[in-house]
Design a protein around this motif. Sequence first.
Motif, short mmCIF file in Angstrom:
data_model
loop_
_atom_site.label_atom_id
_atom_site.label_comp_id
_atom_site.label_asym_id
_atom_site.label_seq_id
_atom_site.Cartn_x
_atom_site.Cartn_y
_atom_site.Cartn_z
N GLY A 57 4.66 4.38 12.04
CA GLY A 57 5.15 4.09 10.71
C GLY A 57 6.33 4.93 10.27
O GLY A 57 6.93 4.65 9.23
N SER A 58 6.67 5.95 11.05
CA SER A 58 7.84 6.75 10.75
C SER A 58 9.10 5.99 11.20
O SER A 58 9.01 4.86 11.71
CB SER A 58 7.76 8.09 11.49
OG SER A 58 7.74 7.86 12.91
N GLU A 59 10.27 6.60 11.03
CA GLU A 59 11.51 5.94 11.47
C GLU A 59 11.45 5.61 12.95
O GLU A 59 11.72 4.46 13.36
CB GLU A 59 12.71 6.83 11.17
CG GLU A 59 14.04 6.20 11.56
CD GLU A 59 15.23 7.08 11.23
OE1 GLU A 59 16.35 6.72 11.63
OE2 GLU A 59 15.04 8.13 10.56
N GLN B 227 0.26 -2.93 11.50
CA GLN B 227 0.71 -2.09 12.62
C GLN B 227 0.12 -0.69 12.61
O GLN B 227 -0.02 -0.08 13.67
CB GLN B 227 2.22 -2.03 12.66
CG GLN B 227 2.91 -1.27 11.55
CD GLN B 227 4.40 -1.51 11.61
OE1 GLN B 227 4.87 -2.64 11.64
NE2 GLN B 227 5.18 -0.43 11.65
N CYS B 228 -0.23 -0.17 11.44
CA CYS B 228 -0.86 1.15 11.38
C CYS B 228 -1.38 1.35 9.97
O CYS B 228 -1.13 0.55 9.07
CB CYS B 228 0.13 2.26 11.76
SG CYS B 228 1.40 2.58 10.51
N PHE B 229 -2.12 2.43 9.77
CA PHE B 229 -2.61 2.79 8.44
C PHE B 229 -1.58 3.71 7.79
O PHE B 229 -1.31 4.81 8.29
CB PHE B 229 -3.96 3.49 8.53
CG PHE B 229 -5.12 2.54 8.61
CD1 PHE B 229 -5.93 2.29 7.50
CD2 PHE B 229 -5.40 1.87 9.79
CE1 PHE B 229 -6.99 1.41 7.57
CE2 PHE B 229 -6.46 0.99 9.88
CZ PHE B 229 -7.26 0.74 8.76
N VAL B 230 -1.03 3.26 6.67
CA VAL B 230 -0.04 4.08 5.98
C VAL B 230 -0.68 5.32 5.36
O VAL B 230 0.02 6.23 4.92
CB VAL B 230 0.68 3.26 4.88
CG1 VAL B 230 1.39 2.06 5.49
CG2 VAL B 230 -0.28 2.82 3.78
N THR B 231 -2.00 5.35 5.35
CA THR B 231 -2.74 6.50 4.79
C THR B 231 -3.13 7.51 5.87
O THR B 231 -3.78 8.51 5.57
CB THR B 231 -4.01 6.00 4.09
OG1 THR B 231 -4.71 5.08 4.96
CG2 THR B 231 -3.67 5.27 2.79
N SER B 232 -2.72 7.27 7.11
CA SER B 232 -3.07 8.18 8.22
C SER B 232 -1.82 8.89 8.73
O SER B 232 -0.86 8.25 9.17
CB SER B 232 -3.70 7.38 9.37
OG SER B 232 -3.77 8.15 10.55
N ALA C 216 0.84 -1.21 0.00
CA ALA C 216 0.00 0.00 0.00
C ALA C 216 0.87 1.25 0.00
O ALA C 216 1.97 1.29 0.55
CB ALA C 216 -0.90 -0.01 1.22
N ARG C 217 0.35 2.30 -0.62
CA ARG C 217 1.05 3.59 -0.66
C ARG C 217 0.21 4.63 0.06
O ARG C 217 -1.00 4.66 -0.06
CB ARG C 217 1.29 4.02 -2.11
CG ARG C 217 2.17 3.07 -2.91
CD ARG C 217 2.32 3.56 -4.34
NE ARG C 217 3.07 2.63 -5.18
CZ ARG C 217 4.39 2.65 -5.31
NH1 ARG C 217 5.12 3.55 -4.64
NH2 ARG C 217 4.99 1.78 -6.10
N GLY C 218 0.88 5.51 0.78
CA GLY C 218 0.21 6.57 1.50
C GLY C 218 1.21 7.59 1.97
O GLY C 218 2.05 8.06 1.19
N VAL C 219 1.16 7.91 3.25
CA VAL C 219 2.17 8.81 3.82
C VAL C 219 3.53 8.15 3.72
O VAL C 219 4.56 8.81 3.54
CB VAL C 219 1.82 9.11 5.30
CG1 VAL C 219 2.82 10.09 5.89
CG2 VAL C 219 0.40 9.65 5.41
#
Length: 276
Positions: free
Chosen positions: A248-250, A235-240, A81-84
């Motif tokens: 989802g960050s470093e 683990q989280c929504f990459v779109t949020s 998936a692609r997002g943030v």
Amino acid sequence: MAKHSVQRKRKKTSNGFSFGSAVVLVLCFIGVSFGLYLWQAAFSIGQTTPTVDDDDFRPTIGEPPYRIVIDAGHGGSDPGARGVVQESEMTAATAEALNAWLERDPNYIPLTTRESYDSTAKPAERAAAANAQDPDLLLSVHGNSAPEGSSAAGFECYPAVPGRAYHQESYYFAKQLAKAMQAAGASLRGRGGIRYIYYQGEVKQLVESSHKEVRVERSFTILEDVNCPAVLAEQCFVTSDTDVAQFGSEDGCKRTARAYYEAICAYFETTPLPEE
């Protein structure tokens, strides 16, 4: 003489009646008991209630070191998936940080499902690679996504579904993952962050973990094909933006990796290494 003969005859008749009655009563009892058994057996056919309730189950863990497969979802020509953030990049960062914890802990031997995060491998190939290493547990790391404009966020995970060989162990591990992620600040989706997935052809059906019935449809391939307890974690929504900032960050991937590591320790009842 005649009187005594009559008395003996009556006594004999009385004893014969008592013995016969006892035999009849015993046979009746056996018949009723067998009938109840048959009724219970017939009633239980098709029921899916496990011998030990999932909430009371504890896995048999054996002795360390434990062989832990960390499967970073997607990668190579499959970005996910692609997002943030891009899912494959997030899963690789999380898996790398988690493997670092496991490598430092003498109770564990970290394993992977492919040579590098940049290589492409189908779920069935990754399951086969895991099985070849005789694992004790598998965690497949993924990220969720939602359509543009959606506020969906939070953690959820998918253990092997009811009826599979390692369902109860997988469900127990899923509970440890959800507990650790909640402690790290994640909101839990669904029923305590644990759900099941089934595929009906190409259609994916999400089911809450309160549904214990055994179904013939397959779940995620990595869960179906691996020969050990297994959970797939979103683990989280990459779109949020908010979700990615936390998990989802470093720094978020490192936070998540620590939560996953603590969940693994909880499953195997070992003491986690202290945080740096």
